[in-house]
Design an enzyme around this catalytic site. Structure first.
Site, short mmCIF file in Angstrom:
data_model
loop_
_atom_site.label_atom_id
_atom_site.label_comp_id
_atom_site.label_asym_id
_atom_site.label_seq_id
_atom_site.Cartn_x
_atom_site.Cartn_y
_atom_site.Cartn_z
CG PHE A 122 -1.99 -1.12 1.10
CD1 PHE A 122 -3.17 -0.98 0.38
CD2 PHE A 122 -1.72 -2.34 1.71
CE1 PHE A 122 -4.07 -2.03 0.29
CE2 PHE A 122 -2.61 -3.39 1.62
CZ PHE A 122 -3.79 -3.23 0.91
CG HIS A 123 4.69 1.34 -0.12
ND1 HIS A 123 4.70 0.31 0.81
CD2 HIS A 123 5.65 1.04 -1.01
CE1 HIS A 123 5.65 -0.55 0.48
NE2 HIS A 123 6.23 -0.14 -0.62
CB ALA A 124 3.92 4.66 -5.08
#
Ligand code: TYD
Length: 149
Positions: free
Chosen positions: A65-67
């Site tokens: 749940f990240h970039a």
């Protein structure tokens, strides 16, 4: 959701999303068994600064749940499997990683989520930078703003 198709015997890389590729890792096994070596500039398309692995993931857990603003990574399910969801801000692709001879390279500015880990999954990740929390974008709305800016 679209599932990335399997690599064919005639292609060593398969584009999944811009900047993301499935890579057929070069097998170096012999009649004793299998061996795969990962080297920067070889099957790994960057110089390796860091390796980490995710294992012992509890049933039903979703993570990621990240970039990343700049980080490049390559993930390999050394044992077991998990699903990597990749999102470039325009479309999402599910990639099932469940083979030790297949790597998934992921470029910067790709939102990623991981789910459906098998209990035995060991997900090895190689990265071209050491850990830096400021490189993370952990808010999906912020990620979309940056992509569409
Ligand atoms: P986290 O970013 O939550 O993992 P994921 O995005 O895969 O779900 O990382 C979990 C913890 O581990 C967090 O406290 C940061 C730390 N960490 C490091 O110290 N070094 C690393 O290389 C990574 C990937 C995480």
């Amino acid at each position: 959701m679209k599932h990335a198709s399997a690599l064919t015997a005639t292609s060593s890389t398969h584009s999944v999303l811009a900047g993301c590729h499935l890579i057929a890792l070069t097998p170096r096994g012999d009649d004793r068994g299998s061996l795969i070596a990962l080297e920067g500039g070889g099957d790994v398309p960057f110089d390796i600064a860091r390796a980490y692995y995710i294992f012992g993931t509890r049933v039903g857990v979703e993570r990621g749940f990240h970039a990343h603003r700049a980080l490049n990574q390559l993930a390999v399910a050394v044992t077991g499997g998990c699903t990597m969801v990749l999102d470039d801000g325009h479309r999402r692709v599910d990639v099932r990683l469940d083979a030790p001879d297949r790597g998934l390279s992921m470029g910067s500015m790709i939102w990623r989520e991981m789910r459906d880990f098998t209990p035995d999954c060991v997900l090895l990740v190689l990265a071209d930078r050491i850990y830096d929390e400021t490189d993370y974008i952990r808010d999906y709305k912020r990620f979309l703003e940056l992509v569409h800016a």
